[in-house]
Design a protein around this motif. Sequence first.
Motif, PDB file in Angstrom:
ATOM      1  N   CYS A  53      -8.770  -0.098  11.422  1.00 58.33           N
ATOM      2  CA  CYS A  53      -7.860   1.017  11.224  1.00 58.33           C
ATOM      3  C   CYS A  53      -8.245   2.179  12.132  1.00 58.33           C
ATOM      4  CB  CYS A  53      -7.869   1.452   9.754  1.00 58.33           C
ATOM      5  SG  CYS A  53      -6.613   2.686   9.361  1.00 58.33           S
TER       6      CYS A  53
ATOM      7  N   ASN B 153      -9.830  -3.634   2.988  1.00 60.58           N
ATOM      8  CA  ASN B 153      -8.774  -4.409   2.339  1.00 60.58           C
ATOM      9  C   ASN B 153      -8.554  -5.710   3.126  1.00 60.58           C
ATOM     10  OD1 ASN B 153      -6.401  -5.447   1.214  1.00 60.58           O
ATOM     11  ND2 ASN B 153      -5.547  -3.399   0.847  1.00 60.58           N
ATOM     12  N   LYS B 154      -9.309  -6.736   2.792  1.00 61.22           N
ATOM     13  CA  LYS B 154      -9.268  -7.988   3.553  1.00 61.22           C
ATOM     14  C   LYS B 154      -7.918  -8.691   3.450  1.00 61.22           C
ATOM     15  CE  LYS B 154     -14.256  -8.837   3.260  1.00 61.22           C
ATOM     16  NZ  LYS B 154     -15.325  -9.774   2.829  1.00 61.22           N
ATOM     17  N   ALA B 155      -7.289  -8.595   2.279  1.00 60.02           N
ATOM     18  CA  ALA B 155      -5.986  -9.245   2.109  1.00 60.02           C
ATOM     19  C   ALA B 155      -4.933  -8.596   3.008  1.00 60.02           C
ATOM     20  CB  ALA B 155      -5.561  -9.167   0.643  1.00 60.02           C
ATOM     21  N   LEU B 156      -4.955  -7.270   3.084  1.00 66.30           N
ATOM     22  CA  LEU B 156      -4.019  -6.555   3.953  1.00 66.30           C
ATOM     23  C   LEU B 156      -4.260  -6.909   5.413  1.00 66.30           C
ATOM     24  CD1 LEU B 156      -1.912  -4.324   4.550  1.00 66.30           C
ATOM     25  CD2 LEU B 156      -3.836  -2.703   4.610  1.00 66.30           C
ATOM     26  N   LYS B 157      -5.516  -6.933   5.818  1.00 64.72           N
ATOM     27  CA  LYS B 157      -5.834  -7.223   7.207  1.00 64.72           C
ATOM     28  C   LYS B 157      -5.401  -8.634   7.590  1.00 64.72           C
ATOM     29  CE  LYS B 157      -9.897  -5.612   8.635  1.00 64.72           C
ATOM     30  NZ  LYS B 157     -11.342  -5.260   8.629  1.00 64.72           N
TER      31      LYS B 157
ATOM     32  N   GLU C  36      -3.809   5.833   2.118  1.00 64.13           N
ATOM     33  CA  GLU C  36      -5.201   5.413   1.963  1.00 64.13           C
ATOM     34  C   GLU C  36      -6.070   5.906   3.119  1.00 64.13           C
ATOM     35  OE1 GLU C  36      -2.590   2.487  -0.187  1.00 64.13           O
ATOM     36  OE2 GLU C  36      -2.583   3.466   1.772  1.00 64.13           O
TER      37      GLU C  36
ATOM     38  N   ILE D 107       0.854  -1.193   0.000  1.00 65.37           N
ATOM     39  CA  ILE D 107       0.000   0.000   0.000  1.00 65.37           C
ATOM     40  C   ILE D 107       0.888   1.241   0.000  1.00 65.37           C
ATOM     41  CG2 ILE D 107      -1.847  -1.202   1.223  1.00 65.37           C
ATOM     42  CD1 ILE D 107      -1.060   0.474   3.702  1.00 65.37           C
TER      43      ILE D 107
ATOM     44  N   ASP E 210     -10.876   2.656   3.252  1.00 70.13           N
ATOM     45  CA  ASP E 210     -10.240   1.814   2.235  1.00 70.13           C
ATOM     46  C   ASP E 210      -9.429   0.703   2.880  1.00 70.13           C
ATOM     47  OD1 ASP E 210     -11.335   3.195   0.138  1.00 70.13           O
ATOM     48  OD2 ASP E 210      -9.549   4.434  -0.235  1.00 70.13           O
ATOM     49  N   LEU E 211      -8.713   1.030   3.931  1.00 70.01           N
ATOM     50  CA  LEU E 211      -7.877   0.028   4.590  1.00 70.01           C
ATOM     51  C   LEU E 211      -8.732  -0.999   5.328  1.00 70.01           C
ATOM     52  CD1 LEU E 211      -4.966   2.267   5.903  1.00 70.01           C
ATOM     53  CD2 LEU E 211      -4.946   0.723   3.947  1.00 70.01           C
ATOM     54  N   ASP E 212      -9.810  -0.548   5.947  1.00 67.36           N
ATOM     55  CA  ASP E 212     -10.704  -1.487   6.628  1.00 67.36           C
ATOM     56  C   ASP E 212     -11.346  -2.462   5.647  1.00 67.36           C
ATOM     57  OD1 ASP E 212     -10.573  -1.175   9.377  1.00 67.36           O
ATOM     58  OD2 ASP E 212     -11.919   0.548   9.381  1.00 67.36           O
TER      59      ASP E 212
END
Length: 351
Positions: free
Chosen positions: A274, A221-225, A213, A209, A217-219
């Motif tokens: 986030c 983003n399931k892959a990031l989490k 963001e 990322i 947007d970050l919340d």
Amino acid sequence: MSDGVPCMWMRGGTSKGGYFLAADLPESTAERDAFLLRVMGSPDERQIDGMGGADPLTSKIAVVSKSARPGIDVDYLFLQVFVDQAVVTDAQNCGNILAGVGAFAIERGLVKADDGETPVAIHMLNTGQTAVARIRTPHGRVTYLGDAAIDGVPGSSSPVPLTFQDTAGSTCGALLPTGNAVDIINAIEVTCIDNGMPCVVMRAEDLGISGTETREDLDANKALKARLEAIRLLAGPLMNLGDVRDKSVPKMTMVSRPLAGGTISTRTFIPRRCHASIGVLGAVSVATACLLEGAPAASLAVLPDGPRKQMKIEHPIGQTTIIAELDEAGNVTSTAILRTTRKLFDGFIFA
């Protein structure tokens, strides 16, 4: 509890919650936690049957009592009430809720107010740290009016300077619990640090990322989490926190180059949502990580000169300024931050 319990609801920094005298809550931890879950309306994503605001930042509790410790005015226990789980935890401090403790202590008669300004020495039971809050008390009464403003809070209020002491390793036992400024977890360079709040600090770009963001947007983003949670679960034992699956620490902070004239830009998960901004003690830990040679944050930070460093930690809704005092060896000796607080209501709460 059918007759109601005395409670003051306050905004502290960028958080808000219920402030209680310890003597007004059940002595049994289990009974106390059950009561607080009912107070907040947890577990429920909307917290519709309680005072919680459907966000971790508005589902917080301060428990305050007169201290018997030499040189300390009051003891403060912070409790995080989970929104969607039947969990109440004391695994961390909260520097934002701390901002209201001094005023609450004076209002409840635990500390006698001076004319002008009253220092309140606060022992944080969660971690054994000490902080001194300076509360404006013209004519011996707390005032919440003033021209101090902090990002994330509309308008202005009376300033509450907070000076922290003995924060290094307060939860994990050492500033760098792994002994390293840099560790590699799941192929990501991280700094595992505890200068008041256990945090795992890593470059945003290493997680794919930009670090600019929005929270929403970050919340989403399931892959990031999923990647962050996998790193967090591995970091827990390394930081002497054990199994952190059901704990609110460590916080996960992704850093990038500052965009608004600050020291560093941040996006923090607390731990699975986030943060709208950044926690006070989380900002202290991140600021300290910026000072560690070779650390991910240091590679991106824009640092001021001199032993007294005013460091602006950028976050989604503005900046949090940390003032770090360094000794000749470059070690952080004390940190301070400006917060504000406001009394929202005072009365009885029912659960």
